[in-house]
Design an enzyme around this catalytic site. Structure first.
Site, PDB file in Angstrom:
ATOM      1  N   ARG A 184       3.868   6.772   1.233  1.00 40.88           N
ATOM      2  CA  ARG A 184       3.788   6.695   2.689  1.00 40.88           C
ATOM      3  C   ARG A 184       5.205   6.859   3.226  1.00 40.88           C
ATOM      4  O   ARG A 184       6.187   6.541   2.541  1.00 40.88           O
ATOM      5  CB  ARG A 184       3.234   5.342   3.143  1.00 40.88           C
ATOM      6  CG  ARG A 184       1.827   5.028   2.638  1.00 40.88           C
ATOM      7  CD  ARG A 184       1.407   3.638   3.118  1.00 40.88           C
ATOM      8  NE  ARG A 184       0.040   3.310   2.693  1.00 40.88           N
ATOM      9  CZ  ARG A 184      -0.268   2.626   1.595  1.00 40.88           C
ATOM     10  NH1 ARG A 184       0.717   2.205   0.794  1.00 40.88           N
ATOM     11  NH2 ARG A 184      -1.526   2.354   1.286  1.00 40.88           N
ATOM     12  N   LYS A 207       1.767  -1.533   1.671  1.00 36.55           N
ATOM     13  CA  LYS A 207       1.178  -2.329   2.752  1.00 36.55           C
ATOM     14  C   LYS A 207       0.973  -3.768   2.296  1.00 36.55           C
ATOM     15  O   LYS A 207       0.600  -4.016   1.155  1.00 36.55           O
ATOM     16  CB  LYS A 207      -0.171  -1.732   3.175  1.00 36.55           C
ATOM     17  CG  LYS A 207      -0.056  -0.458   4.000  1.00 36.55           C
ATOM     18  CD  LYS A 207      -1.419  -0.019   4.484  1.00 36.55           C
ATOM     19  CE  LYS A 207      -1.325   1.190   5.410  1.00 36.55           C
ATOM     20  NZ  LYS A 207      -2.668   1.614   5.895  1.00 36.55           N
ATOM     21  N   HIS A 211       2.585  12.186   6.215  1.00 30.99           N
ATOM     22  CA  HIS A 211       1.406  11.773   5.453  1.00 30.99           C
ATOM     23  C   HIS A 211       0.748  12.959   4.753  1.00 30.99           C
ATOM     24  O   HIS A 211       0.011  12.773   3.781  1.00 30.99           O
ATOM     25  CB  HIS A 211       0.400  11.085   6.374  1.00 30.99           C
ATOM     26  CG  HIS A 211      -0.246   9.884   5.748  1.00 30.99           C
ATOM     27  ND1 HIS A 211       0.463   8.759   5.364  1.00 30.99           N
ATOM     28  CD2 HIS A 211      -1.531   9.623   5.423  1.00 30.99           C
ATOM     29  CE1 HIS A 211      -0.363   7.870   4.838  1.00 30.99           C
ATOM     30  NE2 HIS A 211      -1.574   8.366   4.853  1.00 30.99           N
ATOM     31  N   ARG A 248       1.579  13.017   1.177  1.00 29.48           N
ATOM     32  CA  ARG A 248       0.800  12.037   0.414  1.00 29.48           C
ATOM     33  C   ARG A 248      -0.605  12.570   0.136  1.00 29.48           C
ATOM     34  O   ARG A 248      -1.126  12.451  -0.978  1.00 29.48           O
ATOM     35  CB  ARG A 248       0.742  10.737   1.208  1.00 29.48           C
ATOM     36  CG  ARG A 248      -0.042   9.598   0.577  1.00 29.48           C
ATOM     37  CD  ARG A 248       0.228   8.336   1.387  1.00 29.48           C
ATOM     38  NE  ARG A 248      -0.752   7.283   1.189  1.00 29.48           N
ATOM     39  CZ  ARG A 248      -0.691   6.371   0.226  1.00 29.48           C
ATOM     40  NH1 ARG A 248       0.291   6.403  -0.656  1.00 29.48           N
ATOM     41  NH2 ARG A 248      -1.605   5.427   0.128  1.00 29.48           N
ATOM     42  N   HIS A 279      -4.134   2.104  -2.850  1.00 29.61           N
ATOM     43  CA  HIS A 279      -5.316   1.809  -2.053  1.00 29.61           C
ATOM     44  C   HIS A 279      -5.964   0.517  -2.533  1.00 29.61           C
ATOM     45  O   HIS A 279      -6.140   0.323  -3.740  1.00 29.61           O
ATOM     46  CB  HIS A 279      -6.339   2.943  -2.165  1.00 29.61           C
ATOM     47  CG  HIS A 279      -5.957   4.166  -1.391  1.00 29.61           C
ATOM     48  ND1 HIS A 279      -6.515   5.398  -1.623  1.00 29.61           N
ATOM     49  CD2 HIS A 279      -5.066   4.345  -0.376  1.00 29.61           C
ATOM     50  CE1 HIS A 279      -5.994   6.281  -0.796  1.00 29.61           C
ATOM     51  NE2 HIS A 279      -5.117   5.666  -0.030  1.00 29.61           N
ATOM     52  N   TYR A 339     -10.822  12.032  -1.383  1.00 29.29           N
ATOM     53  CA  TYR A 339     -10.224  13.190  -2.043  1.00 29.29           C
ATOM     54  C   TYR A 339     -11.223  13.920  -2.934  1.00 29.29           C
ATOM     55  O   TYR A 339     -11.034  15.097  -3.232  1.00 29.29           O
ATOM     56  CB  TYR A 339      -8.980  12.763  -2.819  1.00 29.29           C
ATOM     57  CG  TYR A 339      -7.911  12.267  -1.884  1.00 29.29           C
ATOM     58  CD1 TYR A 339      -7.214  13.144  -1.066  1.00 29.29           C
ATOM     59  CD2 TYR A 339      -7.633  10.909  -1.764  1.00 29.29           C
ATOM     60  CE1 TYR A 339      -6.264  12.693  -0.177  1.00 29.29           C
ATOM     61  CE2 TYR A 339      -6.686  10.445  -0.877  1.00 29.29           C
ATOM     62  CZ  TYR A 339      -6.003  11.347  -0.077  1.00 29.29           C
ATOM     63  OH  TYR A 339      -5.081  10.895   0.819  1.00 29.29           O
TER      64      TYR A 339
END
Length: 305
Positions: free
Chosen positions: A153, A177, A249, A252, A275, A284
């Site tokens: 990110r 995150k 992004h 990524r 994630h 994806y």
């Protein structure tokens, strides 16, 4: 009862799940919407008495107020998380949100770049700006190589520290995150560009106090901002004559897409992206199917009969 439950929920999200303050506040807003509905509907019951029917009525209520399907789905996710927490803590005997269905929302596939487009953007780095400063050229090259090679990110890239580089093991330690750390493999190309930037330019640059450990620095010796990286990538895409909607992004997304296209295990991709849920990574696989179909339509004669 609601206040005590929400306070406990907030502590759970922060201490046990290590979520960001922004995410915690979003979850709390979701629960507040439910309590507001119950009061307006004349059903000021505690969380232990809420039924599935009341939850469904709440969703219909917010839909009537104009809340979009995607916002409804996000709110429902927050409410589900809240009631799962209550049941896990034995504060309720059953979970009324277990069968609560979210509205169907169209899943927007993210833009991604081909390997050739990635290369074209990086090749334009020497043409960025007017001063053609070798230090800035090497920094930007190392930055883009790292973002693509590691699927970072933009916040993770600008926050990357020298102390998080473990090149002897072939990894970098990424702070994602909710301050969650993960180890991500890094390739030889990115390692080479970072080492050149560090050894030939960064070590001779003036560094602002408090930024000594930050890897990528601006001209004033401070860490780059996310906005600055966004502007750099936008301009490089323009110079490379790429018409797609490009942002940091996108690198990524391209990292993940190329892995899935190459047959990488989805759980491994999830780990590298950081994630929390595999369902986030599953987009994806959809993108991969769209890509394969596009290739068939473009090149297979059977699609043109």
């Amino acid at each position: 009862m609601w206040e005590a439950s929400v306070n406990g929920f907030r502590v759970h999200l922060r201490m046990e799940r290590s979520l960001s303050q922004h995410t915690i506040e979003a979850y709390e807003r979701d629960v507040r919407v439910l309590t507001r509905y119950l009061v307006q509907a004349g059903k000021p019951v505690g969380p232990e008495s809420v039924t599935l029917e009341e939850l469904e009525a709440c969703v219909r209520w917010v839909a009537g107020l104009g809340m979009t399907a995607s916002s409804q789905a996000r709110m429902i996710s927050g409410i589900r998380t809240f009631f799962r927490y209550l049941q896990r803590e034995d504060l309720i005997s059953h979970d009324p949100a277990q069968l609560l269905e979210a509205p169907k929302t169209p899943r927007k596939l993210p833009d991604f770049l081909s390997v050739e487009e990635i290369d074209a953007i990086i090749e334009q780095v020497p043409n960025y700006g007017t001063e053609k400063d070798p230090a800035i050229i090497q920094r930007n090259t190392a930055l883009l190589e790292t973002m693509y090679c590691c699927g970072l990110r933009v916040s993770e890239a600008v926050g990357l520290r020298l102390s998080q580089l473990h090149f002897h093991d072939g990894y970098i330690r990424v702070l994602g995150k909710g301050d969650k750390e993960r180890l991500v493999p890094i390739g030889r190309s990115a390692i080479g560009h970072i080492n050149t930037y560090r050894e030939e330019f960064r070590q001779f640059a003036p560094i602002a106090r408090g930024h000594e450990d930050i890897l990528f620095l601006n001209r004033r010796g401070k860490g780059l901002t996310r906005v600055m990286v966004f502007l750099i990538i936008k301009e490089l895409a323009r110079l490379a004559n790429i018409k797609k909607n490009i942002s940091p992004h996108t690198f990524r997304h391209s990292f993940a897409t190329h892995l899935v296209e190459g047959g990488a295990d989805l759980v491994a991709v999830q780990e590298m992206l950081g994630h929390e849920s595999i369902t986030t990574t599953e987009i994806y696989t959809h993108l991969n199917r769209e890509y394969l179909r596009d290739m068939l339509v473009q090149f297979h004669p059977g699609f043109h009969r």
